[in-house]
Design a protein around this motif. Sequence first.
Motif, PDB file in Angstrom:
ATOM      1  N   HIS A   8     -21.186 -11.581   9.605  1.00  0.00           N
ATOM      2  CA  HIS A   8     -20.119 -10.689   9.148  1.00  0.00           C
ATOM      3  C   HIS A   8     -18.747 -11.284   9.445  1.00  0.00           C
ATOM      4  O   HIS A   8     -18.549 -11.920  10.469  1.00  0.00           O
ATOM      5  CB  HIS A   8     -20.239  -9.347   9.872  1.00  0.00           C
ATOM      6  CG  HIS A   8     -18.980  -8.528   9.791  1.00  0.00           C
ATOM      7  ND1 HIS A   8     -18.763  -7.604   8.798  1.00  0.00           N
ATOM      8  CD2 HIS A   8     -17.866  -8.538  10.558  1.00  0.00           C
ATOM      9  CE1 HIS A   8     -17.562  -7.069   8.967  1.00  0.00           C
ATOM     10  NE2 HIS A   8     -17.006  -7.608  10.023  1.00  0.00           N
ATOM     11  N   CYS A  19     -14.490  -9.791   8.916  1.00  0.00           N
ATOM     12  CA  CYS A  19     -13.574  -8.796   8.348  1.00  0.00           C
ATOM     13  C   CYS A  19     -12.707  -9.422   7.251  1.00  0.00           C
ATOM     14  O   CYS A  19     -12.127  -8.713   6.443  1.00  0.00           O
ATOM     15  CB  CYS A  19     -12.704  -8.201   9.442  1.00  0.00           C
ATOM     16  SG  CYS A  19     -13.645  -7.327  10.700  1.00  0.00           S
ATOM     17  N   CYS A  47     -17.090  -6.450  16.463  1.00  0.00           N
ATOM     18  CA  CYS A  47     -16.956  -7.644  15.631  1.00  0.00           C
ATOM     19  C   CYS A  47     -16.256  -8.751  16.413  1.00  0.00           C
ATOM     20  O   CYS A  47     -15.282  -8.498  17.106  1.00  0.00           O
ATOM     21  CB  CYS A  47     -16.144  -7.322  14.384  1.00  0.00           C
ATOM     22  SG  CYS A  47     -15.970  -8.759  13.322  1.00  0.00           S
ATOM     23  N   CYS A  85     -15.422 -11.740  14.677  1.00  0.00           N
ATOM     24  CA  CYS A  85     -15.233 -12.691  13.571  1.00  0.00           C
ATOM     25  C   CYS A  85     -14.027 -13.596  13.774  1.00  0.00           C
ATOM     26  O   CYS A  85     -13.959 -14.672  13.187  1.00  0.00           O
ATOM     27  CB  CYS A  85     -15.146 -11.966  12.236  1.00  0.00           C
ATOM     28  SG  CYS A  85     -13.598 -11.114  11.919  1.00  0.00           S
ATOM     29  N   CYS A 142      -8.984  -8.726  12.047  1.00  0.00           N
ATOM     30  CA  CYS A 142     -10.298  -8.202  12.431  1.00  0.00           C
ATOM     31  C   CYS A 142     -10.162  -6.735  12.790  1.00  0.00           C
ATOM     32  O   CYS A 142      -9.292  -6.355  13.555  1.00  0.00           O
ATOM     33  CB  CYS A 142     -10.830  -8.985  13.636  1.00  0.00           C
ATOM     34  SG  CYS A 142     -12.390  -8.330  14.253  1.00  0.00           S
ATOM     35  N   ARG A 143     -11.056  -5.895  12.237  1.00  0.00           N
ATOM     36  CA  ARG A 143     -10.949  -4.465  12.522  1.00  0.00           C
ATOM     37  C   ARG A 143     -11.708  -4.090  13.784  1.00  0.00           C
ATOM     38  O   ARG A 143     -11.766  -2.918  14.162  1.00  0.00           O
ATOM     39  CB  ARG A 143     -11.370  -3.633  11.317  1.00  0.00           C
ATOM     40  CG  ARG A 143     -12.762  -3.875  10.816  1.00  0.00           C
ATOM     41  CD  ARG A 143     -13.091  -2.967   9.618  1.00  0.00           C
ATOM     42  NE  ARG A 143     -14.495  -3.051   9.310  1.00  0.00           N
ATOM     43  CZ  ARG A 143     -14.991  -3.778   8.298  1.00  0.00           C
ATOM     44  NH1 ARG A 143     -14.200  -4.449   7.509  1.00  0.00           N
ATOM     45  NH2 ARG A 143     -16.290  -3.816   8.088  1.00  0.00           N
ATOM     46  N   GLY A 144     -12.347  -5.063  14.426  1.00  0.00           N
ATOM     47  CA  GLY A 144     -12.942  -4.815  15.730  1.00  0.00           C
ATOM     48  C   GLY A 144     -14.353  -4.266  15.688  1.00  0.00           C
ATOM     49  O   GLY A 144     -15.007  -4.143  16.715  1.00  0.00           O
TER      50      GLY A 144
END
Length: 162
Positions: free
Chosen positions: A84, A86, A137, A139, A144-146
């Motif tokens: 994954h 973001c 996350c 990434c 990054c939305r976390g």
Amino acid sequence: MIGVVDRDFVRIGKSKIHGTGVFAKRAIHRGARIIDYQGLRVRKEILLEHQALGLTSLRYVFNLNDTEAIDGEQEGNAARFVNHSCEPNCVMYVFDETPYLYSLRDIRRGEELTFDYRLRPAFKKRITQKDKLAHPCNCGAEHCRGTMIYTRSRKPSKILSE
Ligand SMILES: [Zn+2]
């Protein structure tokens, strides 16, 4: 070209994002169909039974629709290892009940391939903070939305600030 998938696009390797990842074996142009997501097609209730029986960890499940999923851990291919991000370089589109990974931009040889998992709970509708925290996350994207959980906002998540 429908149905033709060139697996020669990818190789599996160690990821900086998480565990095993999938990398571009050669330069990939924007809009290319890279790989299909293979695995056991199964109703979600059955999948939970498989988990109870130890047949799957549910780590590689692709949500097909309200009732069905594809379990990449059972009968899956390299696509299950795509991590994954973001800010991904690929996107998963479903055609005729088969998910395919497409490049969103030109990708250099050696780049890790990613798509936005937009994780959602299998059955319940509401997403809680607990869900988000359970799927953090790493990434490394600027925005990054976390969490790998799908949230409408692309802003960094407040709940996961250090
Ligand atoms: Zn992220």
